[in-house]
Design an enzyme around this catalytic site. Sequence first.
Site, PDB file in Angstrom:
ATOM      1  N   TYR A  69     -10.553 -14.213  -8.860  1.00 16.33           N
ATOM      2  CA  TYR A  69      -9.268 -14.369  -8.170  1.00 16.33           C
ATOM      3  C   TYR A  69      -8.177 -14.476  -9.212  1.00 16.33           C
ATOM      4  O   TYR A  69      -8.329 -15.201 -10.188  1.00 16.33           O
ATOM      5  CB  TYR A  69      -9.262 -15.630  -7.296  1.00 16.33           C
ATOM      6  CG  TYR A  69      -9.207 -15.271  -5.816  1.00 16.33           C
ATOM      7  CD1 TYR A  69      -8.152 -14.519  -5.326  1.00 16.33           C
ATOM      8  CD2 TYR A  69     -10.196 -15.687  -4.938  1.00 16.33           C
ATOM      9  CE1 TYR A  69      -8.103 -14.158  -3.983  1.00 16.33           C
ATOM     10  CE2 TYR A  69     -10.155 -15.330  -3.595  1.00 16.33           C
ATOM     11  CZ  TYR A  69      -9.102 -14.564  -3.127  1.00 16.33           C
ATOM     12  OH  TYR A  69      -9.042 -14.212  -1.816  1.00 16.33           O
ATOM     13  N   GLU A  71      -4.431 -14.364  -8.305  1.00 15.11           N
ATOM     14  CA  GLU A  71      -3.128 -14.263  -7.635  1.00 15.11           C
ATOM     15  C   GLU A  71      -2.018 -14.650  -8.605  1.00 15.11           C
ATOM     16  O   GLU A  71      -2.214 -15.492  -9.484  1.00 15.11           O
ATOM     17  CB  GLU A  71      -3.110 -15.147  -6.394  1.00 15.11           C
ATOM     18  CG  GLU A  71      -3.963 -14.547  -5.292  1.00 15.11           C
ATOM     19  CD  GLU A  71      -4.066 -15.425  -4.052  1.00 15.11           C
ATOM     20  OE1 GLU A  71      -3.319 -16.398  -3.939  1.00 15.11           O
ATOM     21  OE2 GLU A  71      -4.901 -15.113  -3.189  1.00 15.11           O
ATOM     22  N   ASP A 246       9.046   7.547  -3.710  1.00 14.54           N
ATOM     23  CA  ASP A 246       7.587   7.453  -3.543  1.00 14.54           C
ATOM     24  C   ASP A 246       7.013   8.753  -4.124  1.00 14.54           C
ATOM     25  O   ASP A 246       7.088   9.814  -3.501  1.00 14.54           O
ATOM     26  CB  ASP A 246       7.277   7.316  -2.048  1.00 14.54           C
ATOM     27  CG  ASP A 246       5.784   7.251  -1.762  1.00 14.54           C
ATOM     28  OD1 ASP A 246       4.987   7.585  -2.671  1.00 14.54           O
ATOM     29  OD2 ASP A 246       5.415   6.873  -0.638  1.00 14.54           O
ATOM     30  N   THR A 275       0.651   6.233  -5.608  1.00 14.43           N
ATOM     31  CA  THR A 275      -0.770   5.923  -5.568  1.00 14.43           C
ATOM     32  C   THR A 275      -1.337   6.430  -6.888  1.00 14.43           C
ATOM     33  O   THR A 275      -0.688   7.191  -7.608  1.00 14.43           O
ATOM     34  CB  THR A 275      -1.492   6.637  -4.405  1.00 14.43           C
ATOM     35  OG1 THR A 275      -1.163   8.026  -4.450  1.00 14.43           O
ATOM     36  CG2 THR A 275      -1.096   6.061  -3.068  1.00 14.43           C
ATOM     37  N   LYS A 278      -4.266  10.412  -6.365  1.00 19.62           N
ATOM     38  CA  LYS A 278      -3.985  11.785  -5.924  1.00 19.62           C
ATOM     39  C   LYS A 278      -3.896  12.670  -7.171  1.00 19.62           C
ATOM     40  O   LYS A 278      -4.878  12.789  -7.897  1.00 19.62           O
ATOM     41  CB  LYS A 278      -2.715  11.801  -5.076  1.00 19.62           C
ATOM     42  CG  LYS A 278      -2.830  10.980  -3.781  1.00 19.62           C
ATOM     43  CD  LYS A 278      -1.633  11.194  -2.901  1.00 19.62           C
ATOM     44  CE  LYS A 278      -1.757  10.511  -1.551  1.00 19.62           C
ATOM     45  NZ  LYS A 278      -1.282   9.119  -1.565  1.00 19.62           N
ATOM     46  N   ARG A 284      -8.718   4.755  -6.510  1.00 15.53           N
ATOM     47  CA  ARG A 284      -7.934   4.567  -5.288  1.00 15.53           C
ATOM     48  C   ARG A 284      -7.071   3.313  -5.447  1.00 15.53           C
ATOM     49  O   ARG A 284      -7.590   2.215  -5.628  1.00 15.53           O
ATOM     50  CB  ARG A 284      -8.908   4.395  -4.122  1.00 15.53           C
ATOM     51  CG  ARG A 284      -8.303   4.430  -2.750  1.00 15.53           C
ATOM     52  CD  ARG A 284      -9.343   4.847  -1.729  1.00 15.53           C
ATOM     53  NE  ARG A 284      -9.639   6.247  -1.925  1.00 15.53           N
ATOM     54  CZ  ARG A 284      -8.887   7.241  -1.446  1.00 15.53           C
ATOM     55  NH1 ARG A 284      -7.824   6.992  -0.725  1.00 15.53           N
ATOM     56  NH2 ARG A 284      -9.211   8.493  -1.680  1.00 15.53           N
TER      57      ARG A 284
END
Length: 484
Positions: A69, A71, A246, A275, A278, A284
Amino acid sequence: MPDLPEHPSTVSTAFRSALEVIRGVEPRIADAIGQEVADQREMLKLIASENYASPATLLTMGNWLSDKYAEGTVGRRFYAGCRNVDTVESVAAEHARELFGAAHAYAQPHSGIDANLVAFWAVLAQRVEAPALERAGVRNVNDLSEADWAELRQAFGNQRMLGMSLDAGGHLTHGFRPNISGKMFDQRSYGTDPATGLLDYEALRASAREFQPLIIVAGYSAYPRLVNFRIMREIADEVGATLMVDMAHFAGLVAGKVLTGDFDPVPHAQIVTTTTHKSLRGPRGGMVLCDESLADQVDRGCPMVLGGPLPHVMAAKAVALAEARRPEFRDYAQAVVDNSRALAEGLKRRGATLVTGGTDNHLNLIDVATSYGLTGRQAESALLESGIVTNRNAIPADPNGAWYTSGIRIGTPALTTRGLGTAEMDEIAALIDRVLTTAEPGTTAKGAPSKAQHILDPKIADEISRRASDLVAGFPLYPEIDLG
Ligand code: DSN
């Protein structure tokens, strides 16, 4: 394929061993993984948003970083023991900054929608929340009175966004009602010139002047041409909007320096999202780049919008970005566009109508209604039956609507990774044309005309499938991986 190792057998051993371990626990999952690579090896994959990540990128995702974790962000975590995650996140951000020439990079978003949400809320925090805090004389939202908090929440809901319309190639996350962005913002769309299919900057300017948006979003998932980000920024500045781009679809073309100057969004936009899987050919996931003015707000993406980061995926982003910084990635990016143009020429020569008449990027949009008398849904199914994987897509002012559509979107990033070139693109254009000229609209069970059903002679489907699989067999996917 990128990143061929010095000893290919090492890669084979790594994947074989991993599958053996998985098979010992849940054989169905090992089988599904093995089947996926087998399917991908056989497919003529023309989905514009897909690609093949390198073995190094794939292997980086299966490890102990996943258990942590973390965060917060580098040096500002809500958990102890994050030194290795700090390294991973810093290296990913460093590669992203260097690759794209960005002032700041944030590698945590899990996907494109997450990256866009981080960007929207960074801008809202900068332009709506910060002034409200200042007016109230406090530093934190927790210190606002109930009345001031209610007023701020209302102000968040009153903001406007101008984004590209869906039928012109925009994306659901750019303020459309089915997505949370459409529920957050009062959205207006800009489209393309009905005569040329190209972006109409003067119409956009007029719309921005009238609508006065807080954010102008540029970027697309189905527009086959370039966007002039210098003009977009000029328009945004004129109306006091923040320009957000984007670049999920074309990030690989920016990384590979095919899109430069006015067509590179990074020097022009205050904030850029992407992203990583692509045309960028990574794992991903998502990412945000921004100028210094938004850096602090973007770094608050977790906990503002995101849950705990995925450190194993950030590690894979770092590996993929390191690959994209190599000189051969520029050759790859150029080849993606050369292939896309060759595909366009091959289709047009055979009589197909393309939206905008061609392409300048990694994708083409065939108007299958005009060209072949089919809906996008019918064309997509006929092509799939023939071993060609594409997706249907709306075209401007689509007579068949957003579900059945009149378009087929085809992209070259994946097949270019396999090494296919312009000669093979012409052969693919011939295969697509043969299927679509032969296919016919079908009928419903009751004999009424159907927008979904198609009729295709199974002999043609078999013949094209064979030719498609022979074609890709000459360009083996992951030749260094033998799963036995
Ligand atoms: N699903 C992606 C695409 O295919 O363009 C965008 O979200």
